[in-house]
Scaffold this motif. Structure first.
Motif, mmCIF file in Angstrom:
data_model
loop_
_atom_site.group_PDB
_atom_site.id
_atom_site.type_symbol
_atom_site.label_atom_id
_atom_site.label_comp_id
_atom_site.label_asym_id
_atom_site.label_seq_id
_atom_site.Cartn_x
_atom_site.Cartn_y
_atom_site.Cartn_z
ATOM 1 N N HIS A 57 1.689 4.447 -3.307
ATOM 2 C CA HIS A 57 1.418 5.886 -3.199
ATOM 3 C C HIS A 57 2.649 6.705 -2.796
ATOM 4 C CE1 HIS A 57 -2.513 3.854 -2.529
ATOM 5 N NE2 HIS A 57 -2.961 4.841 -3.296
ATOM 6 N N GLU A 102 0.833 -1.209 0.000
ATOM 7 C CA GLU A 102 0.000 0.000 0.000
ATOM 8 C C GLU A 102 0.869 1.261 0.000
ATOM 9 O OE1 GLU A 102 -2.646 2.369 3.305
ATOM 10 O OE2 GLU A 102 -2.780 0.175 3.292
ATOM 11 N N SER A 114 5.909 8.885 -2.832
ATOM 12 C CA SER A 114 6.454 9.879 -3.759
ATOM 13 C C SER A 114 7.723 9.349 -4.424
ATOM 14 C CB SER A 114 6.783 11.169 -3.003
ATOM 15 O OG SER A 114 7.611 12.005 -3.788
ATOM 16 N N GLU A 157 4.918 9.749 6.917
ATOM 17 C CA GLU A 157 5.245 9.978 5.505
ATOM 18 C C GLU A 157 6.657 10.510 5.292
ATOM 19 O OE1 GLU A 157 5.267 10.464 1.445
ATOM 20 O OE2 GLU A 157 3.896 9.287 2.692
#
Length: 453
Positions: free
Chosen positions: A76, A72, A78, A157
């Motif tokens: 996504h 997952e 970057s 993140e």
């Protein structure tokens, strides 16, 4: 998601990864060249690299839940993110390691393209740690963090501060003995600050050290030796790489593009004439105040040049600088292993006692002017100067001046590799004959031969 599983101890993990739709490739334990080929053949943006169990037996417990979370995240993530660190939180221990790597970043950033191969990193158990250290110093490097505590996964993140490479050592160097990791870690971490392709000094500026590396058909050792020079914080040096008739001749550009440094000069000879001849040739070319010998299969401690500089400044009359060294042994049966620390010769040691013992000072850093004053290395010795030239020159310096040599205190300056195929160099009978010759020469002539003209 591309998943590269290192070693054969993750069969269940490999099955789960394949079950979750990952492209799974099994690679040899930390074999950089194989990992790089896998990365080059992929069009995935990110790769999950699972360390060999011998390297990280505690830190990584792959579960289906974790695999789904990684898939997952990578879907996504970057493309500018360097990768994802995984941290497993347990009572009393917090283990962390890089688990997801940006494929293009690994292949194209840092001071080696891809993971570092065996020539620049003979200790392949340190491959992942080495590349992580490189990437933490790349401008714009940024990692995400995935933490696991029990069954709970927490994802951040972007980390605001980089995780120190040294803090990853407990989980990325488990395949090595603690004594080996302790001695290699400073060198592996220091490589992340390259001093390559800098503007060279003006031709009339004298480098402080001339570092002479003599090689003949052992060029595969040379990159590690040169790497130990390139990471020195003290930059005022030149390397004279003397190829004594290797077949095929040495080609630095084929070893690594890192060595296109204007401070490194390759001098080839079409014939093999022995180390003493090559040292004399290097002496004729050396521009440094001091000439430091570095054997092709050895390497310097990360701060060796700075400490030799300080030692020379502290003893202005010194002619020979040396210190402690670490001994590594290499044999077909036991492989390449750390052996022990060898203490420097005592200050009171004279030329005769060192000659009788038959053990050279390591390292050997000679004042260049004095080398020239004594006429360089004798090549008329038994065996043509091909053996024992190290003991010869030290004995001559000490015969000329018993106070010539000074030793650095503190940590060892040098790492010496003793190969099983070179141990015969100090076999008793040849050395006994050579030693008798040297003693007679010194007692008859002193350190400088009379001018026969």
């Amino acid at each position: 998601m591309l998943a590269i599983v290192l070693g054969s101890g993750h069969s269940r993990t490999a099955g789960w990864l394949a079950q979750c739709g990952c492209r799974v490739v099994i690679a040899a334990d930390s074999c950089a060249e194989q990992i790089n080929e896998i990365l080059k053949s992929s069009d995935e943006s990110f790769a999950c690299i699972i360390p060999a169990r011998k390297q990280s037996p505690i830190a990584l417990n792959i579960t289906l839940n974790l695999i789904h979370k990684l898939a997952e995240i990578t879907a996504h993530l970057s493309p500018y993110r360097t990768g994802v660190l995984f941290q497993q939180l347990k009572a009393g221990s917090h283990h962390i390691l890089p688990l997801i790597w940006n494929r293009q970043t690994v292949l194209n950033r840092g001071w080696t393209n891809g993971f570092t191969g065996k020539s620049l990193l003979p200790f392949q158990d340190l491959v992942l740690l080495d590349k992580y250290a490189q990437l933490t110093h790349v401008p714009g490097s940024s990692w995400a963090l995935l933490q696991q505590q029990g069954n709970e996964l927490t994802y951040t993140e972007k980390l605001e501060a980089a995780v120190s490479p040294a803090s990853l050592e407990p989980t990325l160097a488990k395949g090595m003995r603690a004594a080996e990791t302790q001695r290699l870690l400073p060198l592996v971490l220091a490589q992340a600050v390259p001093r390559l392709n800098e503007e060279s000094a003006a031709p009339d500026v004298q480098p402080f050290f001339s570092i002479v590396v003599c090689t003949c058909n052992d060029g595969h050792f040379v990159p590690w030796a040169l790497r130990s020079v390139l990471i020195q914080p003290f930059p005022d040096w030149e390397v004279l790489l003397m190829d004594d008739g290797s077949e095929p001749p040495m080609d630095l550009s084929r070893l690594s593009p890192l060595f296109q440094d204007s401070r490194i000069r390759l001098i080839r000879s079409g014939s093999n004439e022995g180390k003493a001849v090559r040292l004399n040739e290097a002496l004729s070319l050396a521009r440094g105040k001091w000439l430091l010998e570095l054997d092709a299969d050895d390497w310097l401690a990360p701060d060796a040049l700075e400490r030799l500089l300080q030692l020379g400044d502290s003893y202005p009359s010194a002619q020979l600088l040396h210190g402690d060294h670490e001994l590594w042994t290499a044999s077909p049966r036991r492989g390449f292993r750390y052996s022990r620390r060898i203490a420097a010769a005592p200050a009171a040691a004279g030329w005769r006692s060192l000659t009788e013992a038959g053990h050279p000072l390591v390292p050997r850093c000679f004042r260049t002017d004095t080398l020239r004053a004594v006429g360089g290395w004798w090549t008329h010795a038994p065996l043509g100067g091909r053996k024992y030239e190290d003991i010869q020159m030290v004995a001559r310096f000490l015969y000329n001046d018993p106070q010539a040599a000074v030793s650095a205190g503190g940590d060892p300056l040098y790492h010496r590799r003793l190969r099983s195929d070179s141990i015969s160099q100090y076999s008793k009978e040849p050395y006994l004959l050579w030693k008798q010759w040297l003693i007679q020469m010194l007692e008859a002539n002193g350190p400088v031969l009379p001018d026969k003209t």
